[in-house]
Design a protein around this motif. Structure first.
Motif, PDB file in Angstrom:
ATOM      1  N   ASN A 282      -9.088  -1.303   2.871  1.00 25.36           N
ATOM      2  CA  ASN A 282      -8.987  -0.658   4.188  1.00 25.36           C
ATOM      3  C   ASN A 282      -7.542  -0.757   4.539  1.00 25.36           C
ATOM      4  O   ASN A 282      -6.945  -0.030   5.227  1.00 25.36           O
ATOM      5  CB  ASN A 282      -9.947  -1.481   5.191  1.00 25.36           C
ATOM      6  CG  ASN A 282      -9.462  -0.924   6.501  1.00 25.36           C
ATOM      7  OD1 ASN A 282      -8.737  -1.514   7.276  1.00 25.36           O
ATOM      8  ND2 ASN A 282     -10.310  -0.160   7.254  1.00 25.36           N
ATOM      9  N   SER A 283      -7.065  -1.851   4.519  1.00 24.56           N
ATOM     10  CA  SER A 283      -5.603  -2.128   4.888  1.00 24.56           C
ATOM     11  C   SER A 283      -4.603  -1.553   3.998  1.00 24.56           C
ATOM     12  O   SER A 283      -3.498  -0.977   4.498  1.00 24.56           O
ATOM     13  CB  SER A 283      -5.066  -3.833   4.458  1.00 24.56           C
ATOM     14  OG  SER A 283      -6.117  -4.611   5.226  1.00 24.56           O
ATOM     15  N   VAL A 284      -4.809  -1.388   2.790  1.00 25.61           N
ATOM     16  CA  VAL A 284      -3.853  -0.439   1.929  1.00 25.61           C
ATOM     17  C   VAL A 284      -4.061   0.889   2.266  1.00 25.61           C
ATOM     18  O   VAL A 284      -2.868   1.852   2.524  1.00 25.61           O
ATOM     19  CB  VAL A 284      -4.157  -0.521   0.388  1.00 25.61           C
ATOM     20  CG1 VAL A 284      -3.190   0.179  -0.239  1.00 25.61           C
ATOM     21  CG2 VAL A 284      -3.823  -1.968  -0.031  1.00 25.61           C
ATOM     22  N   ARG A 285      -5.218   1.382   2.501  1.00 27.83           N
ATOM     23  CA  ARG A 285      -5.462   2.795   2.744  1.00 27.83           C
ATOM     24  C   ARG A 285      -4.895   3.269   4.354  1.00 27.83           C
ATOM     25  O   ARG A 285      -4.361   4.339   4.695  1.00 27.83           O
ATOM     26  CB  ARG A 285      -6.975   3.180   3.056  1.00 27.83           C
ATOM     27  CG  ARG A 285      -7.396   3.326   1.473  1.00 27.83           C
ATOM     28  CD  ARG A 285      -8.916   3.573   1.602  1.00 27.83           C
ATOM     29  NE  ARG A 285      -9.662   4.409   2.376  1.00 27.83           N
ATOM     30  CZ  ARG A 285      -9.300   5.766   1.755  1.00 27.83           C
ATOM     31  NH1 ARG A 285      -9.215   6.102   0.457  1.00 27.83           N
ATOM     32  NH2 ARG A 285      -9.868   6.892   2.545  1.00 27.83           N
ATOM     33  N   ASP A 286      -4.644   2.354   5.324  1.00 26.26           N
ATOM     34  CA  ASP A 286      -4.214   2.330   6.399  1.00 26.26           C
ATOM     35  C   ASP A 286      -2.735   2.664   6.623  1.00 26.26           C
ATOM     36  O   ASP A 286      -2.096   3.365   7.461  1.00 26.26           O
ATOM     37  CB  ASP A 286      -4.453   1.078   7.368  1.00 26.26           C
ATOM     38  CG  ASP A 286      -4.311   1.344   8.703  1.00 26.26           C
ATOM     39  OD1 ASP A 286      -5.111   2.105   9.435  1.00 26.26           O
ATOM     40  OD2 ASP A 286      -3.539   0.641   9.437  1.00 26.26           O
ATOM     41  N   VAL A 287      -2.028   2.089   5.433  1.00 31.64           N
ATOM     42  CA  VAL A 287      -0.629   2.010   5.571  1.00 31.64           C
ATOM     43  C   VAL A 287      -0.002   3.410   4.557  1.00 31.64           C
ATOM     44  O   VAL A 287       1.041   3.636   4.521  1.00 31.64           O
ATOM     45  CB  VAL A 287       0.298   0.905   4.979  1.00 31.64           C
ATOM     46  CG1 VAL A 287       0.056  -0.350   6.022  1.00 31.64           C
ATOM     47  CG2 VAL A 287      -0.403   0.456   3.581  1.00 31.64           C
TER      48      VAL A 287
END
Length: 317
Positions: A204-209
């Motif tokens: 989720n964190s990588v996709r968010d950036v």
């Protein structure tokens, strides 16, 4: 009779929920992983390790050693030197130095527990001395950009040019903060995260950036996950978040007198594009290039496109 049946079902539901919770925790169990267990996969040649200021630093020093204008690349929070490899592949004639900064990647935590920005400035100075680099072009993404700015302010003679990529320079006005960052910034939760880390938090964190989340591959998530669970990194992350820029720090940006290229992802929601515009206004003579479809790590999301203005900038006198 009805009351008994209702109570029985309640206990059964609670039992099922307990089993599911226990299963979820078991699947999320993620103890720290010793660095030795990660090196074979994430530090193949040209990686090497050097001792710098009490740290065993994961480093890549690529290209001709006699280059008069070497390029130093500083990654952002929870990233690693791998984020720059796309750029490095497009800079074959340049000496390019990248490393895992203290608290991240295979370098891991600072044994003294110091994560103030000035600690990173001292670290970079010591690393350049170790590598015999008097001055360089310094490029930084996100937190790495903050370090690059502070280093240029402290040691202007050692910075030939600056490249700031979605750089952290001002108090954060995020539109969206990755889940992993939000959790790590909560002291009580960060303690739990040092033992449990669901992969979906990293995904989720990588996709968010990313500007286009479809570009986030399982292999990319695997890399971020593996380096997140490197021994000591999760504890260091919580400490690092205590040292974000203030307006007093921001006021000093306008005193920079170094040729500067500002690159920004138009879809950056962590450090939105108005920060790039402010940097462009604050740094006299700076150049600004915006990539409308990219996010917070444009050098990783589309290295071929984002390195082109860098190459042009390096050629300018």
């Amino acid at each position: 009779m009805r009351r008994k049946r209702k109570g029985g079902w309640g206990w059964k539901a609670a039992g099922v929920a307990g089993v599911l919770l226990a299963g979820a925790l078991a699947l999320s169990w993620a103890p720290d992983v010793p660095v030795a267990a990660l090196e074979a996969r994430w530090a193949p040649p040209p990686s090497r390790f050097v001792e710098v200021d009490g740290l065993r630093v994961h480093l890549r020093d690529q290209g001709p050693r006699d280059d008069a204008s070497p390029i130093i690349l500083l990654h952002g929070t929870s990233a690693s030197l791998h984020t720059w490899e796309g750029w490095v592949s497009h800079l074959p004639g340049e000496r390019v130095v990248s490393m895992d900064l203290p608290g991240f990647g295979l370098t891991g935590p600072d044994p003294r527990g110091q994560y103030e920005t000035l600690r990173y400035v001292r670290f970079l100075e010591a690393l350049m001395d170790e590598l015999g680099i008097e001055s360089a072009v310094v490029a930084g993404n996100s937190f790495g950009g903050q370090v690059a700015i502070e280093f240029a302010l402290a040691h202007p003679a050692r910075v030939q040019k600056l490249v700031l990529v979605d750089a952290l320079a001002y108090p954060r006005n995020a539109e969206s903060v990755p889940l992993g960052f939000r959790l790590a910034a909560m002291p009580a939760v960060n303690g739990v995260m040092q033992h449990f880390l669901p992969r979906f938090v990293i995904a989720n964190s990588v996709r968010d950036v990313y500007g286009n989340p479809d570009r986030v591959s399982p292999a990319l998530v695997e890399r971020y996950y593996d380096l997140a669970v490197r021994e000591g990194n999760r504890a260091a992350l919580g400490q690092r978040f205590r040292h974000l820029p203030t307006e007093a720090d921001a006021a000093r940006v306008a005193t920079l007198r170094v040729p500067t290229l500002v690159l920004w992802g138009g879809r950056d929601r962590l450090i939105p594009p108005d920060n790039g515009q402010r940097l462009h206004r604050d740094i006299a003579g700076s150049q600004l290039v915006v990539f409308p479809e990219l996010g917070h790590v444009p050098q990783e999301e589309d290295p071929a496109a984002t390195v082109q203005p860098v190459i042009a900038f390096l050629r300018q006198p």
